[in-house]
Structure formats: C-alpha cells, structure tokens
Design a protein around this motif. Structure first.
Motif, PDB file in Angstrom:
ATOM      1  N   GLU A 180     -26.543  23.884 -26.288  1.00 19.52           N
ATOM      2  CA  GLU A 180     -25.905  23.070 -25.253  1.00 19.52           C
ATOM      3  C   GLU A 180     -25.000  22.040 -25.902  1.00 19.52           C
ATOM      4  O   GLU A 180     -25.183  21.687 -27.072  1.00 19.52           O
ATOM      5  N   PRO A 181     -24.007  21.529 -25.149  1.00 15.68           N
ATOM      6  CA  PRO A 181     -23.091  20.533 -25.700  1.00 15.68           C
ATOM      7  C   PRO A 181     -23.805  19.245 -26.106  1.00 15.68           C
ATOM      8  O   PRO A 181     -24.699  18.766 -25.390  1.00 15.68           O
ATOM      9  N   HIS A 182     -23.400  18.731 -27.236  1.00 14.19           N
ATOM     10  CA  HIS A 182     -23.860  17.421 -27.704  1.00 14.19           C
ATOM     11  C   HIS A 182     -22.628  16.565 -27.990  1.00 14.19           C
ATOM     12  O   HIS A 182     -22.307  16.254 -29.139  1.00 14.19           O
ATOM     13  N   GLY A 183     -21.933  16.211 -26.895  1.00 12.40           N
ATOM     14  CA  GLY A 183     -20.737  15.396 -27.020  1.00 12.40           C
ATOM     15  C   GLY A 183     -19.594  16.179 -27.647  1.00 12.40           C
ATOM     16  O   GLY A 183     -19.716  17.366 -27.954  1.00 12.40           O
TER      17      GLY A 183
ATOM     18  N   PRO B 101     -22.880  19.418 -32.978  1.00 13.29           N
ATOM     19  CA  PRO B 101     -22.956  20.857 -32.712  1.00 13.29           C
ATOM     20  C   PRO B 101     -23.834  21.216 -31.525  1.00 13.29           C
ATOM     21  O   PRO B 101     -24.766  20.482 -31.170  1.00 13.29           O
ATOM     22  N   LEU B 102     -23.548  22.381 -30.953  1.00 12.70           N
ATOM     23  CA  LEU B 102     -24.350  22.901 -29.844  1.00 12.70           C
ATOM     24  C   LEU B 102     -25.813  23.062 -30.246  1.00 12.70           C
ATOM     25  O   LEU B 102     -26.710  22.918 -29.420  1.00 12.70           O
ATOM     26  N   GLY B 103     -26.050  23.379 -31.499  1.00 14.12           N
ATOM     27  CA  GLY B 103     -27.414  23.653 -31.954  1.00 14.12           C
ATOM     28  C   GLY B 103     -28.142  22.440 -32.499  1.00 14.12           C
ATOM     29  O   GLY B 103     -29.072  22.582 -33.307  1.00 14.12           O
TER      30      GLY B 103
ATOM     31  N   LEU C  34     -29.523  12.099 -37.118  1.00 14.44           N
ATOM     32  CA  LEU C  34     -30.330  13.177 -37.683  1.00 14.44           C
ATOM     33  C   LEU C  34     -29.456  14.329 -38.173  1.00 14.44           C
ATOM     34  O   LEU C  34     -29.697  14.897 -39.242  1.00 14.44           O
ATOM     35  N   VAL C  35     -28.410  14.668 -37.409  1.00 17.76           N
ATOM     36  CA  VAL C  35     -27.504  15.731 -37.867  1.00 17.76           C
ATOM     37  C   VAL C  35     -26.751  15.279 -39.120  1.00 17.76           C
ATOM     38  O   VAL C  35     -26.576  16.060 -40.073  1.00 17.76           O
ATOM     39  N   LEU C  36     -26.332  14.030 -39.156  1.00 19.69           N
ATOM     40  CA  LEU C  36     -25.651  13.513 -40.345  1.00 19.69           C
ATOM     41  C   LEU C  36     -26.541  13.610 -41.583  1.00 19.69           C
ATOM     42  O   LEU C  36     -26.060  13.861 -42.692  1.00 19.69           O
ATOM     43  N   ALA C  37     -27.827  13.418 -41.401  1.00 16.87           N
ATOM     44  CA  ALA C  37     -28.762  13.461 -42.525  1.00 16.87           C
ATOM     45  C   ALA C  37     -29.031  14.877 -43.005  1.00 16.87           C
ATOM     46  O   ALA C  37     -29.389  15.084 -44.168  1.00 16.87           O
TER      47      ALA C  37
ATOM     48  N   GLU D 176     -21.660  18.141 -42.393  1.00 21.70           N
ATOM     49  CA  GLU D 176     -20.403  18.864 -42.196  1.00 21.70           C
ATOM     50  C   GLU D 176     -20.221  19.345 -40.757  1.00 21.70           C
ATOM     51  O   GLU D 176     -19.105  19.721 -40.351  1.00 21.70           O
ATOM     52  N   LEU D 177     -21.293  19.320 -39.958  1.00 20.64           N
ATOM     53  CA  LEU D 177     -21.220  19.763 -38.572  1.00 20.64           C
ATOM     54  C   LEU D 177     -20.839  18.643 -37.609  1.00 20.64           C
ATOM     55  O   LEU D 177     -20.655  18.892 -36.414  1.00 20.64           O
ATOM     56  N   VAL D 178     -20.730  17.422 -38.092  1.00 20.92           N
ATOM     57  CA  VAL D 178     -20.372  16.283 -37.239  1.00 20.92           C
ATOM     58  C   VAL D 178     -18.899  15.934 -37.430  1.00 20.92           C
ATOM     59  O   VAL D 178     -18.429  15.748 -38.560  1.00 20.92           O
TER      60      VAL D 178
END
Length: 253
Positions: free
Chosen positions: A32-35, A39-41, A175-178, A182-184
């Motif tokens: 689902e979208p996260h802004g 990423p979607l995941g 959490l994604v940044l950690a 590269e996905l942000v």
C-alpha cells in the motif's frame, strides 16, 4: 541466520533433532502507499527487519532456534484504496491462507509459530487475532502474535506511534531509513508538511479511507523529521519486544 525456504527437506527434518526449540517467525505486512516518499512494502520491510535482527540476537541462544519463514506481503488494506499501488486481499482470504500455512507447519511438528506484523488496519489486525484463535481451536496449539498496538507494547515505542499519526510519518520512515535508505526519496521527504491525523480515532469516527481523513498524499505524522538514528533506536526496541515474545513462545509446550 536460518531462512526456512533456504533449507533442504532433510535440513528441515533435522531441526527436530536440535536441543533448541525451533521458533518460526512469519513476517507480515501489506502492499500500500506510504506517502510520496516511502515504498509500498514498508510494513513487511519493518517486519522482516525485526525478524532478522531478532534471529541475529539469538543466534547463539541455548534454548531457541529462530527460523524465518517467507514473508507474506499482502494484507487487508482498504483505507489506502484511492491510491495507486494498493493491493488488498479480503479477511477470509488472509485468514484461510494463514490457517493453512500454520496447519501445514504444525502437522510437521512445528507448533511454535510467531506472527510478526506491522500493518495496523483494524480489519487486518482482527483477522490475525482470529487466526490465533482458530489455530488453537483446530490444532490445540496457540501460535504467537506480537500485537504491537496493545498498550504494553505501544507504550515502549515512540511518541508518534502512540499518537496514532504514524502511517509513513516519522516513525515508519525512520525505520525504512535505518534498513533500506535507498528506498526513501529523501528530497521529497524533507519537503512534506506534518499531517496530524489520529488514525485510530478517525477510523472510529467513521472515516472510510485516507482521503476522508485528510491524508491527501497517503501519509500522516511528520516524515520530514525522520532520521536513520531514530530508526535504529526503534528497531532496537522492536527487536527487544520480539525476542521477549520468542522466548515466551519457545517456553510453551
């Protein structure tokens, strides 16, 4: 670190000869979208990151042998339905799939299964709780579920998480940044204004989707304030919660 799907059939059978109790972690999430920046995941990325960190933490443990199952990326996610990229499955689909997966593992002598979820839409959560109840009814085994929205867990997480304004905001983006920086899209992230929406309260008030809640870019909270350091600190807490749940489940008969 042991990934279930990387093992051979004989290696799976050999887990029964280990003096340690095999505890199987099942990472869950949603697509689902996260802004416009994350990423979607995101949800299953966080779940997988927790599982890998917990497995590393317990690699030399004398009592439990942590095994990571293939993640299930799809969940019940209707609130994001107005945005491209949303892939939702129904409650009964999710329930049946998880019951079948858990039943297959239990029938092979692996009853210590722990659901690790980071998608918090109410219909998704209620389905996971029902999976635990149904599994006990069908097999006499109560599998584990690290239900992070429960107060005893949530109170150990960040202020934004507890505020309910945590979809693709500072909490999740950190959490994604950690884990996968590269996905942000950090340039976009830094320009995003804070969107102070209390998701649980908005859902209780009858909102039917993110647009109804004023989440016009499919996020709430303050993603511009996200940092790698906060993500690392939060992963440390999430890993501690998961390790505690693993030890508790591993001690049950």
């Amino acid at each position: 670190m042991t990934y279930f799907a990387d093992l051979t059939s004989r290696q799976v059978a050999a887990l029964h000869g280990d003096a340690r109790v095999p505890v199987l972690l099942l990472p869950l999430g949603a697509v689902e979208p996260h802004g416009p920046h994350a990423p979607l995941g995101t949800d299953q990325l966080i779940s997988r990151g927790m599982c890998e960190r917990a497995a590393a933490r317990l690699a030399a443990d004398r009592d439990v042998h942590v095994v990571i199952l293939p993640e299930l990326p799809y969940g019940v996610t209707r609130f994001a339905g107005d945005f491209p990229g949303t892939v939702s499955i129904g409650e009964e689909t999710l329930h049946t799939l998880l019951i079948d997966v858990c039943g297959a593992l239990i029938s092979q002598g692996f009853p210590h299964i722990l659901l690790v979820n980071n998608h918090f839409e109410p219909a998704h959560l209620s389905t996971l709780r029902r999976v635990v109840e149904t599994t006990e009814s069908l097999h006499g085994k109560r599998i584990g579920h690290l239900d992070l929205v429960r107060r005893r867990y949530a109170e150990r997480l960040t202020d934004e998480f507890r505020s309910g304004a945590c979809h693709a905001g500072r909490y999740e983006t950190s959490l994604v940044l950690a884990d996968r920086p590269e996905l942000v899209d950090t340039e976009t992230m830094r320009r995003l204004p804070e969107v102070p929406v209390d998701l649980p309260a908005a859902m209780r008030a009858g909102a039917q989707g993110f647009l109804d809640m004023g989440m016009t870019d499919a996020y709430c909270g303050a993603p511009a304030e996200a940092t790698t350091e906060e993500g690392q600190d939060t992963f440390t807490v999430l890993t501690e919660l998961l390790v505690e749940a693993i030890r508790e489940l591993g001690s049950t008969s």
